[in-house]
Design a protein around this motif. Structure first.
Motif, short mmCIF file in Angstrom:
data_model
loop_
_atom_site.label_atom_id
_atom_site.label_comp_id
_atom_site.label_asym_id
_atom_site.label_seq_id
_atom_site.Cartn_x
_atom_site.Cartn_y
_atom_site.Cartn_z
N ARG A 120 0.84 -1.20 0.00
CA ARG A 120 0.00 0.00 0.00
C ARG A 120 0.87 1.26 0.00
NH1 ARG A 120 -4.40 2.93 0.78
NH2 ARG A 120 -4.29 4.69 2.23
N LEU A 121 1.92 1.25 0.81
CA LEU A 121 2.79 2.42 0.85
C LEU A 121 3.39 2.69 -0.53
CD1 LEU A 121 4.61 1.85 4.27
CD2 LEU A 121 2.83 3.53 3.76
N ARG A 122 3.81 1.67 -1.23
CA ARG A 122 4.38 1.87 -2.57
C ARG A 122 3.32 2.38 -3.54
NH1 ARG A 122 7.75 -2.49 -0.69
NH2 ARG A 122 9.95 -1.87 -0.96
N GLU A 123 2.12 1.85 -3.43
CA GLU A 123 1.05 2.25 -4.33
C GLU A 123 0.64 3.71 -4.12
OE1 GLU A 123 -2.03 -0.51 -3.51
OE2 GLU A 123 -1.24 -2.08 -4.84
N THR A 124 0.88 4.23 -2.93
CA THR A 124 0.50 5.61 -2.61
C THR A 124 1.71 6.54 -2.59
OG1 THR A 124 0.58 5.02 -0.25
CG2 THR A 124 -1.58 4.97 -1.34
N GLY A 125 2.80 6.13 -3.24
CA GLY A 125 3.95 7.01 -3.41
C GLY A 125 4.81 7.17 -2.18
N ARG A 126 4.79 6.22 -1.27
CA ARG A 126 5.57 6.32 -0.04
C ARG A 126 6.58 5.17 0.05
NH1 ARG A 126 0.82 6.60 4.24
NH2 ARG A 126 -0.21 5.31 2.65
N THR A 127 7.29 4.97 -1.06
CA THR A 127 8.23 3.85 -1.16
C THR A 127 9.31 3.90 -0.09
OG1 THR A 127 7.84 3.68 -3.54
CG2 THR A 127 9.87 2.69 -2.69
N GLU A 128 9.81 5.10 0.23
CA GLU A 128 10.88 5.18 1.22
C GLU A 128 10.42 4.69 2.59
OE1 GLU A 128 8.72 9.16 1.54
OE2 GLU A 128 9.18 7.66 0.00
N HIS A 129 9.16 4.87 2.90
CA HIS A 129 8.64 4.38 4.17
C HIS A 129 8.50 2.85 4.15
CE1 HIS A 129 8.19 8.43 5.38
NE2 HIS A 129 7.10 8.69 4.68
N ALA A 130 8.09 2.31 2.99
CA ALA A 130 8.02 0.85 2.86
C ALA A 130 9.39 0.23 3.08
CB ALA A 130 7.47 0.48 1.49
N GLU A 131 10.41 0.85 2.50
CA GLU A 131 11.76 0.33 2.65
C GLU A 131 12.24 0.43 4.09
OE1 GLU A 131 13.85 2.68 -0.19
OE2 GLU A 131 13.26 1.44 -1.91
N GLU A 132 11.83 1.48 4.79
CA GLU A 132 12.21 1.64 6.20
C GLU A 132 11.60 0.53 7.05
OE1 GLU A 132 13.98 3.83 9.46
OE2 GLU A 132 14.27 3.91 7.29
N ILE A 133 10.35 0.22 6.81
CA ILE A 133 9.70 -0.86 7.55
C ILE A 133 10.37 -2.20 7.25
CG2 ILE A 133 7.57 -2.22 7.71
CD1 ILE A 133 6.01 0.38 7.43
N GLU A 134 10.65 -2.45 6.00
CA GLU A 134 11.27 -3.72 5.62
C GLU A 134 12.69 -3.85 6.20
OE1 GLU A 134 8.91 -4.26 1.36
OE2 GLU A 134 10.82 -3.18 1.45
N ALA A 135 13.39 -2.73 6.32
CA ALA A 135 14.76 -2.77 6.82
C ALA A 135 14.83 -2.99 8.32
CB ALA A 135 15.48 -1.47 6.44
N ARG A 136 13.90 -2.38 9.08
CA ARG A 136 14.01 -2.41 10.55
C ARG A 136 12.91 -3.19 11.23
NH1 ARG A 136 13.05 1.49 13.31
NH2 ARG A 136 12.10 2.97 11.88
N ASP A 137 11.76 -3.35 10.58
CA ASP A 137 10.59 -3.98 11.19
C ASP A 137 10.31 -3.39 12.57
OD1 ASP A 137 8.37 -5.54 11.54
OD2 ASP A 137 9.47 -7.39 11.96
N GLY A 138 10.48 -2.07 12.68
CA GLY A 138 10.10 -1.37 13.90
C GLY A 138 11.17 -1.26 14.96
N ILE A 139 12.27 -1.99 14.86
CA ILE A 139 13.30 -1.96 15.90
C ILE A 139 14.05 -0.62 15.86
CG2 ILE A 139 15.35 -3.05 16.83
CD1 ILE A 139 12.86 -4.77 17.02
N VAL A 140 14.11 0.05 16.99
CA VAL A 140 14.82 1.33 17.10
C VAL A 140 16.18 1.04 17.72
CG1 VAL A 140 14.81 3.65 18.08
CG2 VAL A 140 12.66 2.59 17.34
N ARG A 141 17.21 1.05 16.89
CA ARG A 141 18.54 0.67 17.36
C ARG A 141 19.38 1.88 17.78
NH1 ARG A 141 19.19 -4.61 16.49
NH2 ARG A 141 17.93 -5.61 14.86
N GLN A 142 18.95 3.07 17.43
CA GLN A 142 19.76 4.24 17.73
C GLN A 142 19.88 4.46 19.23
OE1 GLN A 142 18.23 8.06 16.41
NE2 GLN A 142 20.31 8.82 16.06
#
Length: 506
Positions: A477-499
């Protein structure tokens, strides 16, 4: 003593007239508040529904009971281990059990135990009436059961009735014929077009563009009369707020019926009436609409209005937990607060208007994000470990006096204040660990996993139950609505905040 606890799911204090709201949402709750003690900084220790009510009924923090989420091992109270006897009347007894030991009849009118498989919530109740619709029942379906119970028991001397309304909780299904009493009233003005545009381009469950749960699973928006499909402009925002406020006003009509019934029975003045909630409801704050996914002020601060004989009317601005009320009620009926509780009685405030609040509070969220908040002075610090697929920084700091809707994270502008909040959080966590190791306060060293932080167990087990299995559909859905960078962020971290927080603040 007669005690009527009116538990309104998802009720925010700042949407009630007695807390200064400019819409007339709560004329009957306001009637109660006129002769009551009203608490302005009253917080649930653990949010949302299941962790909150578990903490209230048990008198213990979620870090001690293990209940911080809605699923898996962190949704059930940890076994008491060596402390488990053949009854639950000892140090870890529940509030209803403590009241029963003081010869009070205890009754619970609510679908909550069924909705969340929260069987521990009925421990100690003489009577549980399941209203049958898993939390979507309206006040007109709840009230007749309360009326029947009060007509049978209301004039008796000693009882505790815990009555659960749900109308301010999504899906805001107030009957259409009730109309919209607020059609001509403007929505709160804190949300600007510029901020809404930022939210719309962001992401997350129940965010401005993905406001309905069906967007996570691929089912799309829900066909609901009182909520728009998305929050694309300020008119949509007003419609959403209207849906919430109408739910409060509809429920409040039945609070008025309760008042009238108690007066008819001649027991209104002699009954302790408590109005409160299990958590609040984000209405755009932190880009959450119609849900309770954070450990912030909006999700965790709830109303508390207490009226009754020997209650000193007025306003208490001190910091209190909702599990402190559990201890207070036990003392009100001349009982002893159980040794295994974290709650501290604030009866001196209720009875004499004394200041007996806490220096700071720590709130928790584990059903969506894994997050803790620290509340002191006018500050709120949020420490996020797992972001629940949202744009949360590792550390966020808000000046609640200047910014009650948490628009601007000022952590980097106030690093010393942020470090102070982190220090308070570390102090709190360390003390809870000592409690768990030694059996002090709500800790129980004999319980399995007693020294493990349950928020970390949520992360270990894959994060939020509501997100598991939905990554592919939501990132699509994020990619379909022009929010590809957010889709990639979710796929990369799956919510884990490592900072590391120090890296963020530097």
């Amino acid at each position: 003593m007669r005690i009527l606890y009116i538990d309104v799911d998802s009720l925010r204090p700042d949407h009630l007239g007695c807390y200064g709201y400019d819409r007339d949402t709560s004329p009957n709750i306001d009637r109660i508040a006129e002769d009551a003690r009203r608490f302005t900084n009253y917080y649930v220790s653990d949010a949302p529904c299941l962790p909150s009510r578990t903490a209230y009924f048990s008198g213990r923090f979620g870090i001690h009971t293990g209940v911080v989420s809605h699923s898996g091992i962190t949704a059930d109270i940890r076994h008491r281990g060596d402390e488990r006897g053949h009854t639950n009347r000892g140090a870890y007894r529940t509030l209803p059990n403590a009241l029963r030991q003081e010869d009070h009849k205890t009754a619970f009118i609510s679908p909550f135990p069924q909705r969340h498989a929260a069987w521990h919530a009925v421990d100690g109740f003489t009577e549980w009436i399941d209203t049958g619709k898993f939390g979507v029942e309206r006040a007109d379906e709840i009230y007749p059961l309360a009326e029947e119970w009060l007509r049978e028991n209301g004039t008796d001397e000693d009882w505790y009735l815990h009555l659960n309304f749900w109308d301010p909780h999504t899906p805001y299904n107030t009957p259409s014929e009730f109309g919209n009493p607020f059609a001509d009233d403007p929505a709160p003005e804190w949300l600007t077009e510029e901020l809404l545009e930022e939210q719309y381009e962001s992401y997350g469950p129940h965010s401005a563009r993905d406001v309905h749960h069906g967007y996570l699973s691929g089912d799309g928006p829900e066909d609901l009369d009182r909520t728009p499909d998305e929050i694309a402009d300020l008119a949509d925002f007003e419609q959403w707020v209207d849906g919430y406020d109408v739910g409060i006003r509809y429920m409040d009509e039945y609070v008025g019926d309760l008042i009238d019934l108690l007066k008819e029975q001649g027991v209104y003045e002699d009954t302790v009436i408590v109005v409160s909630a299990d958590h609040g409801e984000n209405l755009g704050e932190l880009n959450v609409y119609g849900d309770h996914q954070t450990a912030d002020d909006v999700t965790c601060r709830v109303p508390l209005v207490v009226k009754g004989p020997d209650v000193e009317p007025g306003v208490d601005d001190d910091l209190h937990y909702h599990l402190d009320l559990s201890a207070t009620l036990v003392e009100m009926v001349d009982g002893d607060v159980p040794e295994g509780w974290d709650g501290r009685s604030f009866l001196p405030s209720l009875a004499e208007g004394e200041s007996v609040g806490r220096d700071f509070l720590v709130t928790g969220q584990g059903a969506w994000a894994c997050q803790r908040g620290v509340r002191w002075d006018d500050w709120l610090l949020l420490r996020t470990y797992y972001d629940g697929w949202r744009e949360f920084d590792a550390v966020e700091l808000y000046d609640l006096d200047a910014d009650p809707h948490e628009v601007e994270n000022v952590a980097r502008d106030n690093p010393a204040v942020a470090e102070r909040g982190m220090a308070l959080l570390d102090r709190w966590r360390s003390q809870r660990g000592i409690d768990a190791a030694t059996g002090a306060n709500g800790g129980n060293p004999g319980a399995p996993r007693s020294l493990v932080d349950p928020l970390l167990e949520v992360i270990r087990d894959g994060g939020s139950f509501y997100l598991q299995g939905n990554m592919e559909t939501y990132t699509e859905r994020l990619r379909e609505t022009g929010r590809t960078e957010h889709a990639e962020e979710i796929e990369a971290r799956d919510g884990i905040v490592r900072q590391d927080p120090s890296e963020f603040l530097s």
